[in-house]
Design a protein around this motif. Structure first.
Motif, mmCIF file in Angstrom:
data_model
loop_
_atom_site.group_PDB
_atom_site.id
_atom_site.type_symbol
_atom_site.label_atom_id
_atom_site.label_comp_id
_atom_site.label_asym_id
_atom_site.label_seq_id
_atom_site.Cartn_x
_atom_site.Cartn_y
_atom_site.Cartn_z
ATOM 1 N N VAL A 151 -22.957 35.992 -20.938
ATOM 2 C CA VAL A 151 -23.541 35.411 -22.255
ATOM 3 C C VAL A 151 -25.249 35.367 -21.849
ATOM 4 C CG1 VAL A 151 -24.231 32.870 -23.456
ATOM 5 C CG2 VAL A 151 -21.659 32.959 -22.456
ATOM 6 N N ASP A 152 -25.973 34.953 -20.204
ATOM 7 C CA ASP A 152 -27.247 35.101 -19.934
ATOM 8 C C ASP A 152 -27.342 36.855 -21.083
ATOM 9 O OD1 ASP A 152 -27.339 32.548 -19.510
ATOM 10 O OD2 ASP A 152 -27.016 32.829 -16.956
ATOM 11 N N SER A 153 -26.729 37.174 -20.032
ATOM 12 C CA SER A 153 -26.782 38.979 -20.651
ATOM 13 C C SER A 153 -27.427 39.150 -21.723
ATOM 14 C CB SER A 153 -26.638 39.954 -19.550
ATOM 15 O OG SER A 153 -24.948 39.340 -20.638
ATOM 16 N N ARG A 154 -26.715 39.184 -22.585
ATOM 17 C CA ARG A 154 -26.491 39.260 -24.201
ATOM 18 C C ARG A 154 -28.173 38.192 -24.820
ATOM 19 N NH1 ARG A 154 -21.735 35.763 -26.150
ATOM 20 N NH2 ARG A 154 -22.941 36.224 -28.163
ATOM 21 N N PHE A 155 -28.497 37.415 -24.067
ATOM 22 C CA PHE A 155 -29.730 36.531 -25.241
ATOM 23 C C PHE A 155 -30.703 37.019 -24.198
ATOM 24 C CE2 PHE A 155 -32.978 32.339 -24.691
ATOM 25 C CZ PHE A 155 -32.606 32.508 -25.440
ATOM 26 N N ARG A 156 -30.946 37.612 -22.610
ATOM 27 C CA ARG A 156 -32.296 37.952 -22.234
ATOM 28 C C ARG A 156 -32.506 39.400 -23.277
ATOM 29 N NH1 ARG A 156 -33.551 37.291 -17.012
ATOM 30 N NH2 ARG A 156 -32.074 36.427 -15.676
ATOM 31 N N ALA A 157 -30.961 40.062 -23.706
ATOM 32 C CA ALA A 157 -31.388 41.416 -25.066
ATOM 33 C C ALA A 157 -32.161 40.674 -26.152
ATOM 34 C CB ALA A 157 -30.565 42.211 -25.058
ATOM 35 N N LEU A 158 -32.255 39.501 -26.358
ATOM 36 C CA LEU A 158 -32.699 39.425 -27.481
ATOM 37 C C LEU A 158 -33.864 38.552 -27.230
ATOM 38 C CD1 LEU A 158 -29.794 36.572 -28.948
ATOM 39 C CD2 LEU A 158 -30.225 39.597 -29.355
ATOM 40 N N LEU A 159 -34.130 38.560 -26.063
ATOM 41 C CA LEU A 159 -35.916 37.548 -25.887
ATOM 42 C C LEU A 159 -37.427 39.043 -26.097
ATOM 43 C CD1 LEU A 159 -34.852 35.069 -22.766
ATOM 44 C CD2 LEU A 159 -35.340 34.917 -25.587
ATOM 45 N N ILE A 160 -38.422 37.923 -25.853
ATOM 46 C CA ILE A 160 -39.942 38.361 -26.052
ATOM 47 C C ILE A 160 -39.665 38.120 -24.527
ATOM 48 C CG2 ILE A 160 -41.834 38.935 -26.852
ATOM 49 C CD1 ILE A 160 -40.713 38.433 -29.467
ATOM 50 N N PRO A 161 -40.069 38.149 -23.579
ATOM 51 C CA PRO A 161 -40.324 37.510 -21.841
ATOM 52 C C PRO A 161 -41.746 37.005 -22.420
ATOM 53 C CG PRO A 161 -40.005 40.212 -22.216
ATOM 54 C CD PRO A 161 -39.374 39.952 -23.641
ATOM 55 N N ASP A 162 -41.874 36.209 -21.709
ATOM 56 C CA ASP A 162 -42.529 35.549 -21.060
ATOM 57 C C ASP A 162 -43.734 34.891 -22.003
ATOM 58 O OD1 ASP A 162 -41.930 36.107 -18.693
ATOM 59 O OD2 ASP A 162 -43.083 37.547 -18.617
ATOM 60 N N VAL A 163 -42.972 34.425 -23.326
ATOM 61 C CA VAL A 163 -43.708 33.828 -24.347
ATOM 62 C C VAL A 163 -44.793 32.204 -23.570
ATOM 63 C CG1 VAL A 163 -44.104 33.422 -26.740
ATOM 64 C CG2 VAL A 163 -42.805 35.077 -25.860
ATOM 65 N N PHE A 164 -43.752 32.089 -23.436
ATOM 66 C CA PHE A 164 -44.903 30.407 -22.731
ATOM 67 C C PHE A 164 -44.669 30.856 -21.362
ATOM 68 C CE2 PHE A 164 -41.957 29.749 -26.113
ATOM 69 C CZ PHE A 164 -42.809 28.982 -27.339
ATOM 70 N N PRO A 165 -45.653 31.266 -20.978
ATOM 71 C CA PRO A 165 -46.304 31.320 -19.783
ATOM 72 C C PRO A 165 -46.060 30.709 -18.284
ATOM 73 C CG PRO A 165 -48.098 32.423 -20.327
ATOM 74 C CD PRO A 165 -46.673 32.335 -21.758
ATOM 75 N N GLY A 166 -46.489 29.404 -19.341
ATOM 76 C CA GLY A 166 -46.116 27.816 -18.469
ATOM 77 C C GLY A 166 -44.960 27.509 -17.261
ATOM 78 N N ILE A 167 -43.808 27.871 -18.172
ATOM 79 C CA ILE A 167 -42.879 27.715 -17.749
ATOM 80 C C ILE A 167 -42.665 28.356 -16.547
ATOM 81 C CG2 ILE A 167 -40.443 27.870 -18.801
ATOM 82 C CD1 ILE A 167 -41.395 27.110 -21.635
ATOM 83 N N PRO A 168 -41.787 27.887 -15.512
ATOM 84 C CA PRO A 168 -41.413 27.989 -14.523
ATOM 85 C C PRO A 168 -40.400 29.715 -14.626
ATOM 86 C CG PRO A 168 -41.071 26.382 -13.851
ATOM 87 C CD PRO A 168 -41.354 26.343 -15.779
ATOM 88 N N GLY A 169 -40.548 30.404 -14.451
ATOM 89 C CA GLY A 169 -40.214 32.121 -14.897
ATOM 90 C C GLY A 169 -38.623 31.764 -13.797
ATOM 91 N N VAL A 170 -38.193 31.080 -13.012
ATOM 92 C CA VAL A 170 -36.364 30.158 -12.663
ATOM 93 C C VAL A 170 -36.138 29.718 -14.124
ATOM 94 C CG1 VAL A 170 -36.741 30.673 -10.700
ATOM 95 C CG2 VAL A 170 -37.065 28.252 -12.272
ATOM 96 N N SER A 171 -36.525 29.497 -15.281
ATOM 97 C CA SER A 171 -36.278 29.106 -16.516
ATOM 98 C C SER A 171 -36.645 29.954 -17.556
ATOM 99 C CB SER A 171 -36.412 27.454 -16.868
ATOM 100 O OG SER A 171 -36.799 26.562 -15.689
ATOM 101 N N TRP A 172 -36.531 31.501 -17.320
ATOM 102 C CA TRP A 172 -36.322 32.263 -18.243
ATOM 103 C C TRP A 172 -36.216 32.687 -19.888
ATOM 104 C CZ3 TRP A 172 -32.089 34.075 -20.259
ATOM 105 C CH2 TRP A 172 -31.370 33.835 -19.911
#
Length: 137
Positions: free
Chosen positions: A87-108
């Motif tokens: 499910v994560d792989s489906r969701f990652r494809a939908l995202l603009i990454p790093d919009v909220f850089p204050g959130i740790p990267g592990v919570s992509w």
């Protein structure tokens, strides 16, 4: 369901409830909530920003459970992890990454933002975060 599945479900649910989640505390229910959210995002998330970020908490809860030392002894956790990763792989494809850089990267999943959504989320995100999303009608 067998006794081992029951034991895993009970332990998982106890762990999730202890973290403050009051619904969808069984592994199948929590995974299904994540699947429904991703389905909604693939078709254009229909609600506003508050609901979007609230719905993301299902993935937060899954992450806590997947990394919980007390649940590692259950072989069922491995299958749950595989299902979450699909499910994560489906969701990652939908995202603009790093919009909220204050959130740790592990919570992509919370650090990024869907590229497209329905009007309500598009407007909320533009107004509250100055992020432009594509609108899906």
């Amino acid at each position: 369901m067998n006794r081992a599945d029951d034991e895993f479900g009970e332990e998982f649910s106890t762990f999730i409830r202890a973290s403050g989640r009051w619904r969808d505390t069984m592994p199948e229910a929590l995974l299904e909530r994540w699947v429904r959210f991703v389905d909604d995002c693939e078709h254009g998330y229909p609600l506003g920003a508050e609901d979007y970020f609230n719905d993301l908490t299902s993935r937060d809860a899954l992450e806590r459970a997947l990394n919980s030392p007390q649940l590692q002894r259950f072989p069922e956790l491995s299958q749950l992890r595989k299902n979450v990763e699909r499910v994560d792989s489906r969701f990652r494809a939908l995202l603009i990454p790093d919009v909220f850089p204050g959130i740790p990267g592990v919570s992509w999943w919370a650090r990024g933002m869907v590229k497209a959504a329905r009007k309500r989320l598009v407007e909320d995100v533009r107004r509250d975060y100055r992020v432009s999303l594509n609108e899906i009608e």
